[in-house]
Design an enzyme around this catalytic site. Structure first.
Site, PDB file in Angstrom:
ATOM      1  N   LYS B  90      20.546  91.051  -4.937  1.00 51.01           N
ATOM      2  CA  LYS B  90      21.943  91.346  -4.596  1.00 51.01           C
ATOM      3  C   LYS B  90      22.194  92.826  -4.324  1.00 51.01           C
ATOM      4  O   LYS B  90      23.067  93.185  -3.533  1.00 51.01           O
ATOM      5  CB  LYS B  90      22.859  90.876  -5.731  1.00 51.01           C
ATOM      6  CG  LYS B  90      22.927  89.360  -5.880  1.00 51.01           C
ATOM      7  CD  LYS B  90      23.668  88.714  -4.728  1.00 51.01           C
ATOM      8  CE  LYS B  90      23.889  87.229  -4.944  1.00 51.01           C
ATOM      9  NZ  LYS B  90      24.442  86.592  -3.733  1.00 51.01           N
ATOM     10  N   GLU B 112      33.485  89.047  -5.668  1.00 58.27           N
ATOM     11  CA  GLU B 112      33.411  87.779  -6.386  1.00 58.27           C
ATOM     12  C   GLU B 112      32.014  87.669  -6.963  1.00 58.27           C
ATOM     13  O   GLU B 112      31.083  88.303  -6.465  1.00 58.27           O
ATOM     14  CB  GLU B 112      33.670  86.603  -5.424  1.00 58.27           C
ATOM     15  CG  GLU B 112      32.459  86.128  -4.611  1.00 58.27           C
ATOM     16  CD  GLU B 112      31.895  87.171  -3.645  1.00 58.27           C
ATOM     17  OE1 GLU B 112      32.636  88.089  -3.259  1.00 58.27           O
ATOM     18  OE2 GLU B 112      30.689  87.086  -3.288  1.00 58.27           O
ATOM     19  N   SER B 378      14.167  85.517  -6.072  1.00 58.90           N
ATOM     20  CA  SER B 378      15.352  86.339  -5.829  1.00 58.90           C
ATOM     21  C   SER B 378      15.883  87.080  -7.052  1.00 58.90           C
ATOM     22  O   SER B 378      16.519  88.110  -6.928  1.00 58.90           O
ATOM     23  CB  SER B 378      16.461  85.469  -5.240  1.00 58.90           C
ATOM     24  OG  SER B 378      16.714  84.371  -6.092  1.00 58.90           O
TER      25      SER B 378
END
Lengths: 255, 397
Positions: B90, B112, B378
């Site tokens: 991210k 969010e 990830s």
């Protein structure tokens, strides 16, 4: 000519519209609400199609939509409810929902249904202008429908003029809450914003919607634009008091 | 022009676009007019790449997992996005977007988050850049990802609970959009996935594209070839998958495998396998595939993984699905949990629950011993320890 445009020819100030959430507070309140509002002297109505994810709506309408959906409301029921009172009701109807509802229902079938129950104008706040121009303008026209666009304090003059060009009903003037005055009042900034829009000498009727909750706010707004929409205040009222005394509630604001 | 990239109107095939209320139009337009100019500028590239290297710790390793490879009978490489600062991919995106927000002169950042990884990554870059940070998170997710909530708070972010709907990622996104509507001028909405109105999906994909850029040269370095046979990534909104696929979109010999969360099972009514359960519609400002009922009401998804618990999928993926370029598979809660324990036991790596979904399909593929497979790992599993320990205890009973 549509009922709405006939109305706008006859009346150019203190136009009053009320938004209600279909299926709220009770599933079958639509008929009572529509008839009472017409009787109270409201000029046109916004029939809210409750949506699971109403991103342009505040907490009151969100909550009422969630309750209405839980009550079992859906587009077919709303159309049936409106169909059943069609003969008794003469007030212009505007449908308000989100694009996804129309897409999933089938856009053409949706338009056809709207026309058959007497809805002649739609507010779909997430309808892109470009998509309206290239796809929906003609489809809507085929069913006697037209779309209402919103403008906000951040909308540029150039875009407002474009919207005016495309408008065949009214422009929904949103005073975004970033400049809303203290609760229950209209701020100097809002008035300046209304007057700025008025100075563009648009062809379209201007109806303001946001924070119109009392006689004071209604009167003030109507000094600057053609009329106003009472939304959350009405939804909150019926949520707390039911639909028995709607007439008085509305008259107290608009008379 | 790639047929899998965004076109000049902001669409991937029939998907994408900007379906937004007028209230958001000026903000989205400002971003649309500026994002490419900014991203392609030398100043941005220099600062972005510097921060990715020295702050985030890139390049992340491409690790040939020997024990996993032996077990599944193929060459399985793990792209170690879990080793990034803050623990997931991210941050690639938040570093990029915070530089864009600064360039646009924004003072207040909203985001969010589902699993909390994007929230942490946003709070981190806001601390770094000294900007106000507000993170919207579903009430259910606040409970199931509490370590990340604590991290966001320590980083100085305000965490706001989304209490509508299923109280998960979709609802957090709704609340973020509403906040943006209320604060249109000074606020920048830092979206965490390849979702939202154009240009967000393209912008986020470009910022995550560093993943596949690295895979290409790392694989070449290690195997002599830059193309694997397949790349596997989990998909909620789909940002890690978009990044891992990006530079391979037009190399059609590379199979792109997207793994969705099946929850309790695709047909149980408790699932988030959007491509299997959804139809075309509009969610959070873009046209894509989403889970909805016959009246277009968005249905509540379910997955054990907060990061995959989303009823839509980014428009880039909707197009990969519809065109057949992407292979869409799914894994259940249970399969993901088993895969998490398997990777931990075999390789000493505790993966995030999201990434475990990607790992979980290794056993379902027909692999040959010469196949080169890249799994995009990830994120790491620190945030999921409570879920893992509960599973372990239940299993041992």
């Amino acid at each position: 000519m549509s009922k709405l445009n006939t109305l706008f020819q006859e009346k150019t100030n203190r136009l009053c519209s009320v938004y209600f959430t279909s299926g709220y507070p009770e599933l079958n309140d639509t008929a009572t609400i529509v008839k009472s509002l017409e009787k109270a002297g409201v000029d046109f109505l916004e029939v809210g199609f409750p949506y699971s994810d109403p991103m342009a709506d505040g907490p009151t309408i969100q909550e009422s939509s969630a309750v209405a959906l839980k009550n079992g409301i859906n587009l077919d029921l709303i159309f049936n409810q409106l169909e059943s009172i069609k003969e008794e009701v003469n007030i212009p109807l505007v449908g308000m929902g989100y694009l996804n509802q129309m897409l999933r229902y089938g856009d053409e079938k949706f338009c056809q249904k709207c026309q058959s129950v007497g809805i002649e104008t739609l507010i779909l706040p997430d309808m892109p202008m470009i998509e309206y121009k290239t796809i929906y303008k003609d489809m809507f026209a085929k069913y006697g429908l037209t779309n209402v666009f919103l403008i906000t304090p951040q909308t540029t003059e150039e875009r407002i003029l474009k919207i005016d060009e495309m408008t065949n009903a009214f422009i929904y003037v949103v005073a975004s809450s970033s400049i809303t005055g203290a609760k229950g009042t209209i701020s100097e900034e809002q008035i300046a914003y209304f007057d700025r829009i008025k100075s563009y000498k648009l062809k379209s009727t201007l109806i303001a919607g946001f924070g119109i909750s009392s006689k004071d706010t209604f009167d003030t707004v109507c000094e600057h634009v053609n009329g106003a929409i009472i939304g959350s205040a009405f939804v909150k009222y019926v949520g707390e008091n039911g639909v028995a005394n709607i007439e008085k509630f509305v008259k107290d604001i608009i008379d | 022009m790639s047929k899998f990239q965004v076109d000049e109107n902001g669409y991937y095939g029939q998907f994408g676009g900007a379906y937004i209320p007028e209230l958001l139009y000026p903000n989205v337009k400002e971003l649309e007019d500026n994002y490419l100019k900014i991203i392609e500028s030398d100043a941005f590239q220099k600062e972005y790449l510097y921060l990715l290297k020295q702050y985030v710790g890139r390049p992340t390793p491409l690790y040939l997992a020997p024990n996993l490879s032996e077990k599944y009978g193929a060459h399985i490489y793990l792209k170690r996005e879990d080793l990034n600062h803050t623990g997931a991919h991210k941050v690639n995106n938040t570093i990029g977007q915070i530089l864009i927000a600064k360039k646009l002169g924004k003072k207040r950042i909203i985001a969010e988050t589902g699993a909390g990884q994007h929230g942490v990554a946003t709070a981190t870059v806001c601390a770094l850049m000294n900007l106000e940070c507000i993170v919207f998170m579903g009430e259910v997710d606040i409970k199931r990802q509490s370590p990340n909530v604590a991290r966001m708070k320590m980083l100085g972010a305000t965490v706001v609970a989304a209490t509508s709907g299923s109280k998960t990622l979709k609802d957090a996104t709704n609340e973020a959009i509403r906040d943006w509507i209320q604060h249109p001028e000074e606020t920048y909405y830092l979206i965490g996935s390849v979702v939202g109105p154009h240009p967000y999906p393209d912008m986020v994909a470009r910022l995550q594209a560093i993943i596949s850029e690295e895979i290409k040269w790392q694989l070449k370095e290690q195997t002599g070839k830059e193309n694997p046979d397949a790349i596997i990534a989990c998909v909620g909104g789909g940002s890690n998958a978009a990044g891992a696929f990006y530079h391979y979109l037009d190399d059609e010999e590379v199979k792109l495998i997207a793994v969705e969360a099946a929850g309790l099972g695709v047909d149980t009514g408790e699932s988030a396998a959007t491509s299997q359960l959804g139809q075309v519609g509009v969610i959070h400002g873009s046209k894509t595939i989403l889970m909805q009922d016959e009246y277009g009401q968005i249905t509540e998804p379910y997955s054990i993984s907060a990061g995959l618990d989303y009823p839509g999928v980014g428009p880039i993926h909707a197009n990969l699905f519809e065109s057949g370029r992407g292979t869409f598979l799914n894994a259940t809660d249970d399969e993901a949990l088993q895969a998490a324990f398997e990777l931990t036991e075999l390789e000493g790596i505790i993966p995030a629950l999201e990434s475990s979904h990607a790992l979980a399909i290794l056993g379902k593929l027909d692999l040959k011993k010469d196949d080169v497979i890249v799994v995009n790992l990830s994120g790491r599993g620190d945030k999921d320890m409570e879920t893992y320990i509960n599973y372990l205890e239940a299993r041992n009973k």
